[in-house]
Design a protein around this motif. Structure first.
Motif, PDB file in Angstrom:
ATOM      1  N   PHE A 102      -4.108  11.153  -6.996  1.00  0.00           N
ATOM      2  CA  PHE A 102      -2.766  10.607  -7.177  1.00  0.00           C
ATOM      3  C   PHE A 102      -2.288  10.772  -8.604  1.00  0.00           C
ATOM      4  O   PHE A 102      -3.063  10.664  -9.554  1.00  0.00           O
ATOM      5  N   GLY A 103      -0.982  10.978  -8.748  1.00  0.00           N
ATOM      6  CA  GLY A 103      -0.350  10.820 -10.045  1.00  0.00           C
ATOM      7  C   GLY A 103      -0.130   9.347 -10.300  1.00  0.00           C
ATOM      8  O   GLY A 103      -0.425   8.493  -9.454  1.00  0.00           O
ATOM      9  N   THR A 104       0.406   9.027 -11.473  1.00  0.00           N
ATOM     10  CA  THR A 104       0.624   7.623 -11.817  1.00  0.00           C
ATOM     11  C   THR A 104       1.832   7.040 -11.094  1.00  0.00           C
ATOM     12  O   THR A 104       1.996   5.833 -11.041  1.00  0.00           O
ATOM     13  N   ARG A 111     -18.092  11.046  -4.054  1.00  0.00           N
ATOM     14  CA  ARG A 111     -17.906   9.937  -4.978  1.00  0.00           C
ATOM     15  C   ARG A 111     -17.025  10.372  -6.136  1.00  0.00           C
ATOM     16  O   ARG A 111     -17.137  11.504  -6.630  1.00  0.00           O
ATOM     17  N   GLY A 112     -16.171   9.464  -6.575  1.00  0.00           N
ATOM     18  CA  GLY A 112     -15.351   9.711  -7.749  1.00  0.00           C
ATOM     19  C   GLY A 112     -16.090   9.284  -9.006  1.00  0.00           C
ATOM     20  O   GLY A 112     -17.282   8.982  -8.981  1.00  0.00           O
ATOM     21  N   LEU A 143      -7.861  -0.423  -2.493  1.00  0.00           N
ATOM     22  CA  LEU A 143      -7.274   0.094  -1.266  1.00  0.00           C
ATOM     23  C   LEU A 143      -8.322   0.817  -0.447  1.00  0.00           C
ATOM     24  O   LEU A 143      -9.120   1.595  -0.962  1.00  0.00           O
ATOM     25  N   GLU A 159       0.820  -1.198   0.000  1.00  0.00           N
ATOM     26  CA  GLU A 159       0.000   0.000   0.000  1.00  0.00           C
ATOM     27  C   GLU A 159       0.862   1.259   0.000  1.00  0.00           C
ATOM     28  O   GLU A 159       2.003   1.231   0.446  1.00  0.00           O
ATOM     29  N   GLN A 219      -6.655   0.793  -7.724  1.00  0.00           N
ATOM     30  CA  GLN A 219      -5.360   1.001  -8.355  1.00  0.00           C
ATOM     31  C   GLN A 219      -5.121  -0.075  -9.408  1.00  0.00           C
ATOM     32  O   GLN A 219      -4.853  -1.235  -9.075  1.00  0.00           O
ATOM     33  N   GLY A 258      -1.729   5.179 -10.643  1.00  0.00           N
ATOM     34  CA  GLY A 258      -1.919   5.606  -9.276  1.00  0.00           C
ATOM     35  C   GLY A 258      -3.319   5.248  -8.802  1.00  0.00           C
ATOM     36  O   GLY A 258      -4.213   4.977  -9.611  1.00  0.00           O
ATOM     37  N   PRO A 259      -3.541   5.226  -7.510  1.00  0.00           N
ATOM     38  CA  PRO A 259      -4.880   4.953  -6.992  1.00  0.00           C
ATOM     39  C   PRO A 259      -5.888   5.991  -7.473  1.00  0.00           C
ATOM     40  O   PRO A 259      -5.574   7.174  -7.554  1.00  0.00           O
ATOM     41  N   TYR A 316     -10.227   3.275  -2.841  1.00  0.00           N
ATOM     42  CA  TYR A 316      -9.500   3.617  -4.059  1.00  0.00           C
ATOM     43  C   TYR A 316      -9.290   2.351  -4.892  1.00  0.00           C
ATOM     44  O   TYR A 316      -9.138   1.257  -4.340  1.00  0.00           O
ATOM     45  N   LEU A 365       4.682   8.493  -5.412  1.00  0.00           N
ATOM     46  CA  LEU A 365       3.399   9.015  -5.883  1.00  0.00           C
ATOM     47  C   LEU A 365       3.193  10.446  -5.409  1.00  0.00           C
ATOM     48  O   LEU A 365       3.318  10.738  -4.223  1.00  0.00           O
ATOM     49  N   PHE A 417      -9.753   7.535  -6.723  1.00  0.00           N
ATOM     50  CA  PHE A 417     -10.761   7.649  -5.665  1.00  0.00           C
ATOM     51  C   PHE A 417     -12.094   7.098  -6.132  1.00  0.00           C
ATOM     52  O   PHE A 417     -12.615   7.486  -7.186  1.00  0.00           O
ATOM     53  N   PHE A 419      -3.510   3.944   4.725  1.00  0.00           N
ATOM     54  CA  PHE A 419      -3.972   2.915   3.809  1.00  0.00           C
ATOM     55  C   PHE A 419      -3.820   1.511   4.397  1.00  0.00           C
ATOM     56  O   PHE A 419      -2.862   1.227   5.130  1.00  0.00           O
ATOM     57  N   LEU A 471      -5.991  -3.517  -7.659  1.00  0.00           N
ATOM     58  CA  LEU A 471      -5.787  -3.529  -6.215  1.00  0.00           C
ATOM     59  C   LEU A 471      -6.777  -2.522  -5.618  1.00  0.00           C
ATOM     60  O   LEU A 471      -6.796  -1.359  -6.039  1.00  0.00           O
ATOM     61  N   GLN A 516     -16.098   7.938  -0.461  1.00  0.00           N
ATOM     62  CA  GLN A 516     -15.757   8.095   0.938  1.00  0.00           C
ATOM     63  C   GLN A 516     -17.011   7.995   1.795  1.00  0.00           C
ATOM     64  O   GLN A 516     -18.066   8.527   1.415  1.00  0.00           O
TER      65      GLN A 516
END
Lengths: 109, 113
Positions: free
Chosen positions: A99-101, B57-58, B90, A43, B37, B42-43, B35, A87, B45, B104, B88, B48
């Motif tokens: 988040f960025g990649t 909400r994303g 999270l 994580e 991923q 990147g993760p 999240y 990140l 969203f 996390f 994944l 929540q």
């Protein structure tokens, strides 16, 4: 355009090297900024917050440039254990992290 | 002091099936965020939860739904699984007044075949 952009790398550097990562964000209303570290198949973990005045934590220095909308992370005297994905994270409301990649760093002996 | 825990660790499902993922927040935290991923990304969203309500909400379809229980633990449900849901997942917990500081869990790795 992505909200947060990073060079995915990988950055391959020898032990002891200095390496810098940049991250750009698109929303000028962004309020908070962070660098997270993520090891392979693990994580994300908070590495450090980023403040307008810049901040340092040992070998790590983070800086924020609001005018140009970018954040940087500098790692000095790289260790093998620094190998990970870094990140960039931006918040422009208090409810979600964007988040960025991620930028992959590989430090070799 | 237990950190964020998630179950199961790994899960394999087939397209069209439904899945439920579980999260227990860090002791004292009352807010849970989820999240997704994908590999090499990147993760992202998903949503929540606070006080058993979805607070934000994303950009995820209605196939993704959640729930928060009175003890602050949370579930993420995904219906009609697609191959692209492989990722994944999270869970992150925080205090409602400090949602910029999120911790996390180890994640649940979902594979859809």
């Amino acid at each position: 355009r992505k909200e947060v952009e990073q060079d995915p790398g990988p950055f391959n550097v020898p032990e002891g090297a200095t390496v810098a990562f940049n991250c750009t964000y698109s929303n000028s209303a962004s309020q908070s900024f962070f660098w997270y570290r993520q090891d392979c198949r693990k994580e994300p973990k908070l590495l450090m917050s980023v403040y307008s005045s810049g901040n340092e934590d040992g070998r790590f220095t983070a800086q924020l440039n609001r005018a140009s909308q970018y954040i940087s992370l500098l790692i000095r005297d790289s260790k093998l254990s620094d190998s990970a994905t870094y990140l960039c994270v931006v918040i422009y409301n208090t409810d979600k992290l964007i988040f960025g990649t991620g930028t992959r760093l590989q430090v070799f002996p | 002091d237990a950190g964020v825990t998630q179950s199961p660790t790994h899960l394999i499902k087939t397209r069209g099936q439904q899945v439920t993922l579980r999260c227990s927040p860090k002791s004292g935290h009352d807010t849970v965020s989820w999240y997704q991923q994908a590999l090499g990304q990147g993760p992202q969203f998903i949503f929540q939860y606070y006080e058993e309500e979805e607070r934000q909400r994303g950009n995820f379809p209605d196939r993704f739904s959640g729930h928060q229980f009175p003890n602050y633990s949370s579930e993420l449900n995904v219906n009609a699984l697609l191959l692209g849901d492989s990722a994944l997942y999270l869970c992150a917990s925080s205090f409602a007044t400090e949602t910029d500081t999120q911790y996390f869990g180890p994640g649940t790795r979902l594979t859809v075949l």
